[in-house]
Design a protein around this motif. Sequence first.
Motif, PDB file in Angstrom:
ATOM      1  N   ALA A   1      37.286  36.393  43.538  1.00 46.45           N
ATOM      2  CA  ALA A   1      37.473  35.182  43.435  1.00 46.45           C
ATOM      3  C   ALA A   1      36.335  34.270  43.205  1.00 46.45           C
ATOM      4  O   ALA A   1      35.264  34.696  43.780  1.00 46.45           O
TER       5      ALA A   1
ATOM      6  N   ALA B 279      40.545  36.862  47.004  1.00 44.79           N
ATOM      7  CA  ALA B 279      41.822  36.959  46.549  1.00 44.79           C
ATOM      8  C   ALA B 279      42.288  38.341  46.522  1.00 44.79           C
ATOM      9  O   ALA B 279      41.673  39.393  46.774  1.00 44.79           O
TER      10      ALA B 279
ATOM     11  N   PHE C 103      44.808  33.626  48.598  1.00 42.06           N
ATOM     12  CA  PHE C 103      43.495  33.216  48.608  1.00 42.06           C
ATOM     13  C   PHE C 103      43.268  33.034  50.022  1.00 42.06           C
ATOM     14  O   PHE C 103      43.820  32.385  50.719  1.00 42.06           O
TER      15      PHE C 103
ATOM     16  N   ALA D 148      39.763  27.662  43.072  1.00 39.18           N
ATOM     17  CA  ALA D 148      39.597  29.203  42.985  1.00 39.18           C
ATOM     18  C   ALA D 148      40.364  30.023  42.046  1.00 39.18           C
ATOM     19  O   ALA D 148      41.543  29.555  41.693  1.00 39.18           O
ATOM     20  N   SER D 149      39.800  31.067  41.400  1.00 37.90           N
ATOM     21  CA  SER D 149      40.248  31.730  40.466  1.00 37.90           C
ATOM     22  C   SER D 149      40.292  33.308  40.348  1.00 37.90           C
ATOM     23  O   SER D 149      38.997  33.537  40.860  1.00 37.90           O
ATOM     24  N   ALA D 150      40.901  34.107  40.070  1.00 36.87           N
ATOM     25  CA  ALA D 150      40.688  35.569  40.025  1.00 36.87           C
ATOM     26  C   ALA D 150      41.689  36.043  38.963  1.00 36.87           C
ATOM     27  O   ALA D 150      42.800  35.780  38.720  1.00 36.87           O
TER      28      ALA D 150
END
Length: 152
Positions: A74, A144, A104, A82-84
């Motif tokens: 993440a 994540a 998350f 946040a991103s993954a």
Amino acid sequence: MPGPRTRGTTTAALLAAAALAVPALTACSDDDTPTSVASKAASAYATATAEPGRRLDDITGGVDVKGSVSVGKATTDSGGRASAEVTARNTTGSTRSFAVQVDFKDDSGNLLDATVVTLSDVAGGESGKGTARSTRDLSGDVRAEVARAVRY
């Protein structure tokens, strides 16, 4: 079925309510035993994952494929989201789609947010990629993990 903006808004509202409810419940309780605290945490988790869970439960004819899905590290953008990257392997011989619930969490394993990403039309024998994004700003170290995955 409502559009993705409505679902994200609902998920964010549920997460905000859970985040506000847990400290309030803990502060008002005369019974702060480990069992009661664990029960409250489980309740908050159930509330936070309710909408993503409903989205996966609404898929008819889906197959549990959590073992065929992975999620990358993440990262958090300048806005705090946040991103993954999510990767799903289609082990069948025909084109399929995937719905993946990504949780998350913080370093202690506490749930911060949950979302569902859809990987559409992944060719048989191939892998599809997508990006899971948090529905709200998250702070601190965020990781994540795949909570559920359905192929349909």
